[in-house]
Design a protein around this motif. Structure first.
Motif, PDB file in Angstrom:
ATOM      1  N   ALA A  73      -1.722   2.623  12.790  1.00 42.33           N
ATOM      2  CA  ALA A  73      -0.416   2.687  12.124  1.00 42.33           C
ATOM      3  C   ALA A  73       0.670   3.052  13.129  1.00 42.33           C
ATOM      4  O   ALA A  73       1.745   2.456  13.145  1.00 42.33           O
ATOM      5  CB  ALA A  73      -0.453   3.709  10.994  1.00 42.33           C
ATOM      6  N   MET A 199      -3.331  13.715   7.631  1.00 40.30           N
ATOM      7  CA  MET A 199      -3.226  13.423   6.205  1.00 40.30           C
ATOM      8  C   MET A 199      -1.853  13.787   5.650  1.00 40.30           C
ATOM      9  O   MET A 199      -1.315  13.097   4.792  1.00 40.30           O
ATOM     10  CB  MET A 199      -4.281  14.220   5.433  1.00 40.30           C
ATOM     11  CG  MET A 199      -5.642  13.592   5.321  1.00 40.30           C
ATOM     12  SD  MET A 199      -5.558  11.982   4.572  1.00 40.30           S
ATOM     13  CE  MET A 199      -4.853  12.384   2.999  1.00 40.30           C
ATOM     14  N   ARG A 200      -1.314  14.874   6.157  1.00 39.90           N
ATOM     15  CA  ARG A 200      -0.013  15.311   5.646  1.00 39.90           C
ATOM     16  C   ARG A 200       1.083  14.295   5.979  1.00 39.90           C
ATOM     17  O   ARG A 200       2.155  14.317   5.386  1.00 39.90           O
ATOM     18  CB  ARG A 200       0.353  16.676   6.214  1.00 39.90           C
ATOM     19  CG  ARG A 200      -0.465  17.804   5.620  1.00 39.90           C
ATOM     20  CD  ARG A 200       0.000  19.123   6.165  1.00 39.90           C
ATOM     21  NE  ARG A 200       1.391  19.389   5.850  1.00 39.90           N
ATOM     22  CZ  ARG A 200       1.817  19.931   4.708  1.00 39.90           C
ATOM     23  NH1 ARG A 200       0.943  20.272   3.807  1.00 39.90           N
ATOM     24  NH2 ARG A 200       3.082  20.145   4.492  1.00 39.90           N
ATOM     25  N   ARG A 203       2.253   9.546   3.931  1.00 41.60           N
ATOM     26  CA  ARG A 203       3.405   8.807   3.386  1.00 41.60           C
ATOM     27  C   ARG A 203       4.311   8.313   4.495  1.00 41.60           C
ATOM     28  O   ARG A 203       4.802   7.195   4.485  1.00 41.60           O
ATOM     29  CB  ARG A 203       4.225   9.713   2.465  1.00 41.60           C
ATOM     30  CG  ARG A 203       3.665   9.886   1.101  1.00 41.60           C
ATOM     31  CD  ARG A 203       4.546  10.805   0.315  1.00 41.60           C
ATOM     32  NE  ARG A 203       4.711  12.101   0.963  1.00 41.60           N
ATOM     33  CZ  ARG A 203       5.871  12.663   1.230  1.00 41.60           C
ATOM     34  NH1 ARG A 203       6.969  12.056   0.890  1.00 41.60           N
ATOM     35  NH2 ARG A 203       5.926  13.827   1.826  1.00 41.60           N
ATOM     36  N   ASP A 206       2.898   5.301   6.049  1.00 43.83           N
ATOM     37  CA  ASP A 206       3.156   4.117   5.225  1.00 43.83           C
ATOM     38  C   ASP A 206       4.506   3.518   5.577  1.00 43.83           C
ATOM     39  O   ASP A 206       4.637   2.317   5.804  1.00 43.83           O
ATOM     40  CB  ASP A 206       3.179   4.506   3.734  1.00 43.83           C
ATOM     41  CG  ASP A 206       1.793   4.726   3.179  1.00 43.83           C
ATOM     42  OD1 ASP A 206       0.826   4.308   3.837  1.00 43.83           O
ATOM     43  OD2 ASP A 206       1.683   5.318   2.096  1.00 43.83           O
ATOM     44  N   ALA A 207       5.518   4.359   5.599  1.00 42.70           N
ATOM     45  CA  ALA A 207       6.868   3.879   5.877  1.00 42.70           C
ATOM     46  C   ALA A 207       6.981   3.400   7.325  1.00 42.70           C
ATOM     47  O   ALA A 207       7.647   2.407   7.612  1.00 42.70           O
ATOM     48  CB  ALA A 207       7.887   4.987   5.603  1.00 42.70           C
ATOM     49  N   THR A 209       4.870   1.925   9.196  1.00 45.50           N
ATOM     50  CA  THR A 209       4.333   0.599   9.492  1.00 45.50           C
ATOM     51  C   THR A 209       5.353  -0.499   9.208  1.00 45.50           C
ATOM     52  O   THR A 209       5.175  -1.618   9.649  1.00 45.50           O
ATOM     53  CB  THR A 209       3.065   0.305   8.659  1.00 45.50           C
ATOM     54  OG1 THR A 209       3.379   0.467   7.286  1.00 45.50           O
ATOM     55  CG2 THR A 209       1.938   1.235   9.033  1.00 45.50           C
ATOM     56  N   LEU A 218      14.106   5.996   5.178  1.00 43.24           N
ATOM     57  CA  LEU A 218      13.384   6.706   4.113  1.00 43.24           C
ATOM     58  C   LEU A 218      13.251   8.183   4.451  1.00 43.24           C
ATOM     59  O   LEU A 218      12.440   8.896   3.855  1.00 43.24           O
ATOM     60  CB  LEU A 218      12.018   6.072   3.896  1.00 43.24           C
ATOM     61  CG  LEU A 218      12.069   4.662   3.313  1.00 43.24           C
ATOM     62  CD1 LEU A 218      10.708   4.002   3.332  1.00 43.24           C
ATOM     63  CD2 LEU A 218      12.601   4.682   1.893  1.00 43.24           C
ATOM     64  N   GLY A 219      13.997   8.638   5.445  1.00 42.48           N
ATOM     65  CA  GLY A 219      14.069  10.068   5.714  1.00 42.48           C
ATOM     66  C   GLY A 219      13.042  10.577   6.700  1.00 42.48           C
ATOM     67  O   GLY A 219      12.793  11.776   6.768  1.00 42.48           O
ATOM     68  N   HIS A 264      -3.721  -0.678   2.747  1.00 41.81           N
ATOM     69  CA  HIS A 264      -3.085  -0.040   3.894  1.00 41.81           C
ATOM     70  C   HIS A 264      -2.276   1.193   3.534  1.00 41.81           C
ATOM     71  O   HIS A 264      -1.403   1.597   4.280  1.00 41.81           O
ATOM     72  CB  HIS A 264      -2.204  -1.061   4.612  1.00 41.81           C
ATOM     73  CG  HIS A 264      -2.955  -2.303   4.962  1.00 41.81           C
ATOM     74  ND1 HIS A 264      -3.727  -2.398   6.088  1.00 41.81           N
ATOM     75  CD2 HIS A 264      -3.099  -3.474   4.318  1.00 41.81           C
ATOM     76  CE1 HIS A 264      -4.305  -3.582   6.123  1.00 41.81           C
ATOM     77  NE2 HIS A 264      -3.941  -4.248   5.060  1.00 41.81           N
ATOM     78  N   ARG A 265      -2.551   1.766   2.364  1.00 41.64           N
ATOM     79  CA  ARG A 265      -1.825   2.986   2.016  1.00 41.64           C
ATOM     80  C   ARG A 265      -2.592   4.172   2.571  1.00 41.64           C
ATOM     81  O   ARG A 265      -3.760   4.369   2.257  1.00 41.64           O
ATOM     82  CB  ARG A 265      -1.637   3.071   0.507  1.00 41.64           C
ATOM     83  CG  ARG A 265      -0.596   2.086   0.016  1.00 41.64           C
ATOM     84  CD  ARG A 265      -0.711   1.876  -1.447  1.00 41.64           C
ATOM     85  NE  ARG A 265      -2.028   1.352  -1.791  1.00 41.64           N
ATOM     86  CZ  ARG A 265      -2.571   1.454  -2.993  1.00 41.64           C
ATOM     87  NH1 ARG A 265      -1.924   2.063  -3.948  1.00 41.64           N
ATOM     88  NH2 ARG A 265      -3.760   0.948  -3.228  1.00 41.64           N
ATOM     89  N   HIS A 267      -2.692   7.417   2.289  1.00 39.89           N
ATOM     90  CA  HIS A 267      -3.288   8.551   1.589  1.00 39.89           C
ATOM     91  C   HIS A 267      -4.684   8.193   1.089  1.00 39.89           C
ATOM     92  O   HIS A 267      -5.483   9.063   0.790  1.00 39.89           O
ATOM     93  CB  HIS A 267      -2.392   9.061   0.463  1.00 39.89           C
ATOM     94  CG  HIS A 267      -2.244   8.114  -0.682  1.00 39.89           C
ATOM     95  ND1 HIS A 267      -1.591   6.918  -0.570  1.00 39.89           N
ATOM     96  CD2 HIS A 267      -2.668   8.186  -1.963  1.00 39.89           C
ATOM     97  CE1 HIS A 267      -1.616   6.302  -1.742  1.00 39.89           C
ATOM     98  NE2 HIS A 267      -2.259   7.044  -2.602  1.00 39.89           N
TER      99      HIS A 267
END
Lengths: 324, 381
Positions: A73, A199-200, A203, A206-207, A209, A218-219, A264-265, A267
């Motif tokens: 990723a 893991m933390r 999210r 995800d963004a 990628t 997205l911050g 590909h998510r 979490h």
């Protein structure tokens, strides 16, 4: 995906991994199982020979699976593996120097880990810069660092006595035989911490990628995310290489297979990839322990050979499938 | 506050627009409304406190405060001293512009250039105000001394040739890039000191390029718009699901919500990207070239969707556009950039005039006149 469902999935994964480890504990060259302990030797085989190896295989497999998925990723490249960013080369060089200096194993592992930390620092320093280009710089720096480290390893191997240079070869092929319980717990600790950090950022990955700009909109702070993922991933990779050498293909195939299953998510992908890596390596190590056993000739394959023998064809098949 | 006299100019263009495409008339009718800067549902004129721009907090600088005009250089007379311009862009306090050519043919309009809409641009209406923005990439100055203001509820087109600084300005307004100097005010706060999370819950940005290395389903893609609101590891709450469903429905993406993003057509992909931004429930939606590489039908569908978002969701929109026709028909305001400076800003009917456009795009004035005539754009001569 609700929170509850996610937690129950994770529990299932961990249970499955525990089940595989339990089975592996009962398989080996000598016919000893947990239900059939006859002598003190059997106890020693179970708790001092098999258990540390299985636990180390779990830890290293989780490290490689988790780090592999997050590096893919981070570099936005599905073909990236945990050894690509140079830390493995640094750790292997540390091992080689430790072996060359004739240190006992715990200190070799320590030397390797310190060397991997040094490499992490070096790569971060060189690759520092604006967020958009950091990815390429990280990748190129890592590849060059690896090449340099391997040249150094070859140099060390050339100048030390032949018996010890064989040990270096073992490190480069990857094996789990040197494990003792204490080192295993250390590796386990580092891997768990590293994986929790990864893991933390599920999210954020995800963004990420979708590109640095999308992530920023997205911050997510791209520079910080890259640094964190690289640091956490490298930490677990450095620890696992220090303890077990370079075990190939686990960090490449397992994330790939996990992507085929859950998409590909991250979490979902990261836990599955980590647990899958653990399971894969435990199974491969069990095969390595038991395969060449029979009659009067008994030997053991290095686990890296097994993973490569299974992994390389599997990877080519996945690659064909991807392009088809 | 009442609508200033010039605002009716926008309305005056409703009548001659009969020759346009069918969808255009409502947009022009709304333009008159947009000029008065009173959103139909957000507030009545009485609720808006008019403040003269000179006392404004949102981005007015001492050097440009007050109703004096500013003369900037133009392509026609490089190197002319600012104090004695042979020609130039006479810019009122960050709002209106009157093109004045060397021959002085439009000089009569220059007199009206002193902010006839000043009160409507007061800080009370400005959702985002960027002032004196300077942005430098290495040695290249992308933006110099750039002022841009987005009134609440408006739909603004960011126009200008390639390399004029449109994308950079958008990125700065989105808070992604930090300018070397200048300030951006967003709803009474300074944008670049806002916490990331607070910022992205208010401002959504759709970049021009979206790389897809790992195939993602449309629904998951749109669900990424909820990242700014999520607290866990990536699980979605009922509220997140509602927001995603609404965004998909608004952009008419529900039919292919379970398809993979990269298998969609260009127009569908763009709609999905806008849906993702909409799932952020933003007050301000910034888009970089949303209509580029799309066929005319897809362009229309994307722009219509944006207009729908502006009206129904009461979202302030600013998009960089290359298609002047789309800008004129769908946007109510325009900011014209050239070589890193804002050359004109205001209602499209006011700033999209042949003289301005030909100077911005460094093209002959006949081109701009022809373009406007062909597309039924009736700016000032």
């Amino acid at each position: 995906m609700t929170r509850r469902r996610w937690y129950s999935l994770q529990a299932t994964l961990l249970l499955g991994m525990g089940g595989v480890a339990f089975c592996a504990l009962n398989i080996g060259p000598s016919p000893v199982t947990l239900f059939q302990i006859l002598s003190a030797t059997d106890v020693a085989i179970l708790w001092q020979a098999r258990l540390p190896r299985i636990l180390l295989a779990l830890a290293v497999g989780m490290a490689l699976g988790g780090a592999g998925a997050s590096y893919q990723a981070l570099l936005r490249n599905p073909l990236a593996d945990p050894y690509i960013l140079g830390v493995s080369g640094g750790a292997a060089l540390g091992s080689a120097i430790g072996i060359g200096a004739g240190l006992p194993f715990p200190f070799i592992a320590l030397a390797a880990f310190v060397a991997s930390l040094g490499t992490i620092g070096l790569i971060l320093m060189i690759a520092r810069g604006d967020a958009v280009h950091t990815t390429y710089r990280l990748l190129l720096t890592g590849v060059v660092c690896n090449a340099f480290a391997f040249a150094c390893i070859m140099a060390v191997q050339a100048v030390i006595p032949i018996e010890r240079s064989h040990e270096i070869l073992v490190v480069l092929m990857g094996n789990l035989t040197l494990a003792d319980l204490q080192i295993t717990w250390w590796v386990f600790g580092i891997v768990i911490v590293g994986l929790i950090i990864l893991m933390r950022h599920a999210r954020a990955l995800d963004a990420w990628t979708l590109g640095a700009e999308t992530a920023a909109s997205l911050g997510i702070d791209p520079a910080r995310l890259q640094r964190t993922i690289f640091l956490a991933g490298s930490l677990v990779v450095g620890a696992s290489v220090a303890a077990s050498g370079l075990i190939g293909f686990v960090g490449l195939i397992v994330p790939h297979a996990a992507r085929l299953i859950v998409g590909h998510r991250h979490h979902l992908l990261l836990p599955l990839s980590a647990c899958g890596g653990g399971v894969f390596l435990v199974v491969a190590d069990t095969v390595a322990r038991s395969a060449l056993h029979g009659g009067d000739y008994t030997t053991e394959l290095p686990v890296g050979v097994v993973t490569a023998l299974v992994g390389a064809p599997l990877f080519l098949w996945l690659l064909r499938k991807r392009t088809a | 506050m009442t609508a200033p006299p010039n605002a009716t100019i926008g309305g005056a263009h409703v009548a001659p627009s009969t020759g346009k495409a069918g969808g255009a008339s409502p947009s022009r009718a709304r333009c008159a409304l947009g000029d008065s800067l009173v959103h139909p549902l957000r507030g009545s004129p009485d609720s808006v406190v008019a403040t003269p721009p000179s006392s404004g907090t949102a981005g007015s600088r001492p050097s440009f405060a007050g109703p004096r005009s500013r003369v900037e250089d133009c392509a026609e007379c490089d190197g002319a001293s600012p104090s004695t311009p042979r020609c130039g862009w006479v810019v009122g306090p960050r709002t209106s512009v009157r093109g004045v050519s060397c021959s002085g043919e439009a000089s009569s309009q220059g007199a009206t250039g002193v902010s006839p809409w000043g009160p409507t641009e007061g800080p009370a209406n400005t959702l985002l105000g960027a002032s004196a923005i300077v942005f430098v990439y290495g040695r290249h100055t992308a933006l110099r001394d750039c002022d841009a203001h987005l009134p609440e509820g408006s739909m603004t087109a960011l126009l200008g040739p390639n390399g004029a600084g449109k994308s950079t300005l958008l990125r700065i307004m989105a808070g992604i890039a930090t300018p070397q100097s200048g300030t951006v005010r967003f709803a009474e706060t300074t944008l670049h000191t806002m916490p990331h999370r607070t910022r992205v819950q208010r401002i959504a940005y759709v970049p021009q390029h979206c790389t897809i290395e790992f195939p993602l389903r449309v629904r998951d893609m749109v669900a990424l718009g909820r990242v700014p609101f999520q607290t866990g590891l990536g699980w979605l709450t009922a509220r997140d699901h509602t927001a995603v469903d609404n965004a998909l429905a608004t952009l008419e993406c529900t039919a292919f919500a379970n398809r993979l993003f990269h298998t969609l057509s260009g127009g569908e992909q763009q709609r999905v990207l806008i849906a993702r931004a909409l799932a952020q429930a933003p007050q301000l939606l910034l888009l970089d070239e949303p209509a580029i590489h799309l066929d005319p039908a897809a362009q229309l569908s994307v722009m219509t969707a944006l207009q729908h978002i502006q009206r129904e969701r009461h979202c302030t929109i600013c998009c960089a556009l290359h298609d002047l026709n789309l800008a004129y028909h769908f946007c109510d305001r325009a900011i014209l950039l050239h070589a890193g400076t804002v050359r004109a800003s205001g209602a499209v009917t006011e700033v999209m005039i042949p003289a301005t456009l030909s100077a911005i795009y460094e093209a002959p004035i006949a081109w701009a006149q022809g373009l406007m005539a062909r597309h039924g754009i009736r700016g000032r001569p």
